[in-house]
Design an enzyme around this catalytic site. Structure first.
Site, PDB file in Angstrom:
ATOM      1  N   HIS A 102      -2.208  -1.086  -3.315  1.00  0.00           N
ATOM      2  CA  HIS A 102      -3.607  -1.431  -3.577  1.00  0.00           C
ATOM      3  C   HIS A 102      -3.873  -2.821  -3.010  1.00  0.00           C
ATOM      4  O   HIS A 102      -3.086  -3.750  -3.219  1.00  0.00           O
ATOM      5  CB  HIS A 102      -3.872  -1.426  -5.090  1.00  0.00           C
ATOM      6  N   HIS A 135     -10.694  -9.380   0.333  1.00  0.00           N
ATOM      7  CA  HIS A 135     -11.219  -8.787  -0.894  1.00  0.00           C
ATOM      8  C   HIS A 135     -12.625  -9.318  -1.079  1.00  0.00           C
ATOM      9  O   HIS A 135     -12.825 -10.479  -1.424  1.00  0.00           O
ATOM     10  CB  HIS A 135     -10.322  -9.160  -2.085  1.00  0.00           C
TER      11      HIS A 135
END
Length: 590
Positions: free
Chosen positions: A124, A170
């Site tokens: 992830h 991110h």
């Protein structure tokens, strides 16, 4: 025999003998049974391998090879020309050549079934070096994951600051970006360093059509013939890992409207970061299915969906995506319009990938548990950590695995008990990153029934585990690492992670002031679904005044345990194997 000195105060010192590891009584008794006149020859050892170690196909040549491997111990006066004496036999049992998993089995599962029939080692936010809010983005954690055997790499792709190229970061956080092209080149270079089985790259796409076209050009030029493209007709069934050896696969949602992202912390993330930082040094105890659902019920928490999963079919402003980008997508992702039942509907004419947060999964299994199992028999389900895990912690993967989820996405840069379970699962099948799901998750009954993880099942197998002793800490740690005033007080925890009825942890007594503790304790574990069971092993050092110290851990797939007496190497909190620390254990199935 050497001694260690501990300083208690300015004028007083305590001295302790450093005991050399000695064969437990069981080992001595077995040596007497399988030796003659104090020597175990090749015939004796061959019989021991078959009758005690359960190695039915062992040959005399293999027994001789074990004896030959101990010839370098001559200087210790423990090797006899005709065979092994007790000390040499003990050295063999407690040595690196006697691990709990067979080093020679390699990839042995059937690899010709569709991808949906396998658990797949999944990362992830694979580019993050630390926490989810402010750490650097880099290709280094991607390389590390691939070298560990991870087969699914996730990249969040955004326009760079000048809007003329693509970065990986991110979004809506303070993470520093890394260029997409750098990540792609590293993936190409390292994808098959640990395994030749296919690597899936999941893209969370936040790009305009012109940048999507640029990504398509980068991917095609970088990957070349390594890239798998299924053709314009799409997939009615996923191909097998065996048919995709050394190929790279793109998975994302087909092009959608470009969404501008803002940089900055999400609302209330600061408090969430603080709350989630309270984990123990080695990670909180893993919640089983029942307790995870209870926790889910208590929290009125809404996870922010990942962009790849937001259905935007009704958006009138949607732009047409770049066709060359769309052609790259081999595994289509996204949620259908509607609710959970619509998301889990099985289409007979095509396959797809659905993503759910751990919170969404925990809520879904309350009412749709068997539907999830049915969906994952043909389609792929990816589960990812909930948004408040800003410290890059993880969740219990067994909850997802027991419902058939193939891609249980983990923050590989973290550590803790959940990640140890992930490491344990993918030690199976030669560490290739693909583990065949048990038949119970793939079969359909005569009345179209599927496996129900909540159902009460009969005991299928009993695992007996005996913990004899441990050794090696005094070589890998400073003599005051665990206790300033005396040698450590070690105890072991042994248990099972699996379906709810199989999950349990047990504990040995504490052995005081001993670097080489001998517990000599046996435990039994009754397993209803042994195919999903993982054997958990931890060692801690008891501390009366503070939190107990960490002394090592490992996690092993029960389905691949070798019976008999084995040397079990322990690992640190990050999953890296210690040089010398190991336990002597015995495994039996009934």
């Amino acid at each position: 025999m050497s001694k260690q000195t501990y300083k208690v105060c300015f004028c007083f010192r305590r001295r302790f003998r450093l005991r050399v590891a000695e064969a437990p009584q069981d080992i001595k008794s077995l040596f007497e049974t399988y030796s003659e006149n104090g020597t175990m020859n090749v015939d004796h050892l061959h019989r021991f391998l078959i009758e005690i170690q359960g190695e039915d196909k062992a040959t005399k040549e293999e027994a001789q090879a074990i004896i030959d491997s101990l010839k370098d111990l001559k200087h210790l006066n423990i090797f006899h020309r005709k065979g092994l004496n007790l000390e040499a036999f003990f050295k063999y049992l407690f040595g690196d050549i006697n691990p709990p998993l067979s080093p020679s089995r390699g990839v042995h599962h059937d690899m010709t079934a569709p991808l949906s029939h396998y658990f797949i080692y999944t990362g992830h936010n694979s580019y993050l070096t630390g926490n989810q809010l402010s750490s650097e983005c880099s290709d280094v954690p991607i390389i590390k994951a691939l070298h560990r055997g991870v087969r699914v790499i996730e990249l969040d792709i955004w326009p760079n600051s000048t809007k003329d190229s693509v970065d990986v970061l991110h979004g809506r956080t303070l993470t520093t970006p890394v260029e997409l092209i750098k990540c792609l080149r590293s993936i190409k270079e390292h994808a098959f360093s640990a395994s030749s089985h296919p690597v899936v790259i999941t893209l969370e796409d936040h790009l305009t059509p012109d940048l999507q076209a640029k990504v398509a050009e980068m991917v095609i030029q970088t990957f070349g013939d390594l890239l798998y493209t299924p053709g314009p007709e799409g997939l009615k069934q996923f191909p097998s890992p065996a048919s995709l050896m050394k190929q790279l696969i793109i998975s994302t949602k087909p092009p959608k409207e470009y969404l501008e992202g803002k940089i900055g912390k999400k609302e209330s993330e600061s408090q969430k970061e603080k709350d989630s930082a309270d984990e123990e040094t080695w990670g909180k105890e893993v919640l089983d299915l029942e307790h995870a659902v209870e926790a889910s019920d208590k929290k009125d928490e809404t996870d922010e969906e990942e962009e790849e999963d937001i259905d935007d079919g009704d958006r009138k402003t949607q732009q047409i995506g770049a066709p060359e980008y769309k052609r790259l997508i081999a595994i289509h992702a996204g949620k259908a319009k509607g609710g959970l039942s619509d998301w889990l509907r099985v289409d007979p004419d095509k396959v797809r990938r659905l993503s759910l947060s751990e919170q969404e999964l925990e809520n879904a299994i309350i009412t749709h548990g068997t539907e999830i199992v049915r969906f994952t028999q043909k389609n792929l389900l990816r589960v990812y950590p909930k948004g408040i895990r800003v410290d890059s912690s993880n969740y219990n993967p067994l909850i997802a695995w027991m419902h058939g989820a193939q891609m249980v996405a983990f923050n590989m840069q973290g550590y803790g008990r959940s990640l140890w379970l992930m490491h344990g699962m993918f030690r199976a099948n030669g560490g290739c990153g693909y583990v065949k799901k048990p038949d119970c998750l793939l079969t359909v009954g005569p009345n179209k029934e599927v496996f129900n993880p909540k159902a009460k099942l009969p005991v299928k197998k009993t695992l007996k585990v005996k913990v004899y002793m441990g050794d090696g800490w005094y070589l890998d740690f400073n003599h005051t690492h665990f206790d300033v005033y005396s040698p450590p007080d070690f105890y072991a925890r042994v248990g099972i992670a699996g379906v709810t009825d199989d999950t349990i942890m047990k504990k040995t007594k504490t052995i005081e002031d001993d670097w080489t503790p001998t517990w000599d304790e046996e435990f039994e574990f009754h397993l209803t679904v042994p195919e999903l069971a993982l054997l958990r092993i931890e060692v801690h050092e008891y501390d009366m005044s503070e939190k107990d110290d960490f002394g090592g851990q490992t996690c092993l797939p029960v389905s691949e345990l070798r019976t008999g007496i084995r040397a079990v190497p322990l690992h640190n909190r990050k999953g890296e194997k210690y040089n010398n620390v190991k336990l002597l254990m015995r495994f039996e199935f009934a």
